[in-house]
Motif scaffolding. Structure first.
Motif, PDB file in Angstrom:
ATOM      1  N   THR A 143       0.819  -1.207   0.000  1.00  0.00           N
ATOM      2  CA  THR A 143       0.000   0.000   0.000  1.00  0.00           C
ATOM      3  C   THR A 143       0.853   1.257   0.000  1.00  0.00           C
ATOM      4  O   THR A 143       2.030   1.242   0.341  1.00  0.00           O
ATOM      5  CB  THR A 143      -0.936   0.004   1.226  1.00  0.00           C
ATOM      6  OG1 THR A 143      -1.988   0.959   1.033  1.00  0.00           O
ATOM      7  CG2 THR A 143      -0.195   0.354   2.511  1.00  0.00           C
ATOM      8  N   ARG A 186      -4.232   4.428  -0.400  1.00  0.00           N
ATOM      9  CA  ARG A 186      -5.083   4.863   0.715  1.00  0.00           C
ATOM     10  C   ARG A 186      -4.975   6.384   0.812  1.00  0.00           C
ATOM     11  O   ARG A 186      -3.901   6.918   1.101  1.00  0.00           O
ATOM     12  CB  ARG A 186      -4.671   4.161   2.002  1.00  0.00           C
ATOM     13  CG  ARG A 186      -5.043   2.679   1.988  1.00  0.00           C
ATOM     14  CD  ARG A 186      -4.622   1.950   3.255  1.00  0.00           C
ATOM     15  NE  ARG A 186      -5.353   0.703   3.419  1.00  0.00           N
ATOM     16  CZ  ARG A 186      -4.975  -0.475   2.926  1.00  0.00           C
ATOM     17  NH1 ARG A 186      -3.866  -0.552   2.194  1.00  0.00           N
ATOM     18  NH2 ARG A 186      -5.690  -1.562   3.140  1.00  0.00           N
ATOM     19  N   SER A 192     -10.508   4.269  -1.228  1.00  0.00           N
ATOM     20  CA  SER A 192      -9.204   3.822  -1.709  1.00  0.00           C
ATOM     21  C   SER A 192      -9.288   3.421  -3.176  1.00  0.00           C
ATOM     22  O   SER A 192     -10.368   3.245  -3.740  1.00  0.00           O
ATOM     23  CB  SER A 192      -8.706   2.646  -0.868  1.00  0.00           C
ATOM     24  OG  SER A 192      -8.481   3.037   0.469  1.00  0.00           O
TER      25      SER A 192
END
Length: 205
Positions: A143, A186, A192
């Motif tokens: 991420t 994110r 997201s």
């Protein structure tokens, strides 16, 4: 060691700049395990964020940029836990508009690595939405935390002081769209997305 987990809460308040004020909902991201945590963007509600952190050791409060809606609760949260507030120095001019009597504790630098719960987050300087805007890439978690640099649907806003559209586009193309396509993005507001989805959308810019 199990990998760090990502906790998420949404806090509500206002964003003010250039003489205007708007109601906003902000994403607050907490990376950590049962022992320690790191907060990304202490927005609006120190009590709510503290409830999510609980009795864990708070290693740092990282500001993706210094617009007031992303930093308004940072000093109160820092005081509660004795945690440092980290901000890229290029955003100090924005920080001082909100907290003129309380400086950040330390700067953030491009390429710097922050570690929490055995998980590394690499600082990516991505100016454009704000001069000192940064993203945090956590490869082991698949991420990247992009603040207001990249949203579901494209770049963050650049219509206010200290922001610039060509700069944010260059930051996104060079620093974010080069990440693995499956990387989850994110964001600072809203839902997201993924690098792959935003790379496809970038063809429309």
């Amino acid at each position: 060691m199990s990998p760090a987990r990502i906790d998420h809460l949404v806090t509500s308040g206002t964003f003010s700049l250039d003489g205007g004020t708007w109601d906003v909902d902000n994403n607050v991201w907490i990376v950590g395990d049962d022992a320690e945590a790191l907060v990304i963007d202490a927005a609006h509600d120190a009590d709510a964020i503290a409830a999510a952190v609980g009795d864990r050791r708070l290693t740092a409060i990282v500001c993706t940029h210094a617009h007031d809606d992303h930093i308004d609760a940072a000093p109160a949260l820092a005081a509660r836990y004795g945690a440092p507030v980290l901000l890229h120095p290029d955003d100090r001019v924005l920080w001082d508009m909100t907290h003129p009597d309380r400086a950040p504790d330390s700067g953030l630098a491009d390429g710097q690595t922050l570690t929490v719960a055995g998980t590394e987050l690499t600082v990516l300087h991505t100016p454009g939405h704000a001069p000192g805007a940064v993203c945090l890439h956590a490869p082991s978690l698949g991420t990247v935390f992009t603040g207001d640099t990249l949203f579901h649907g494209g770049p963050g806003a650049t219509g206010r002081s200290y922001s610039d559209r060509p700069t944010i586009e260059a930051s996104i193309r060079a620093r974010l769209l080069t990440l693995p396509p499956e990387t989850v993005v994110r964001t600072g507001h809203g839902e997201s997305t993924t690098i792959a989805a935003e790379e496809a959308g970038a063809r429309e810019w």
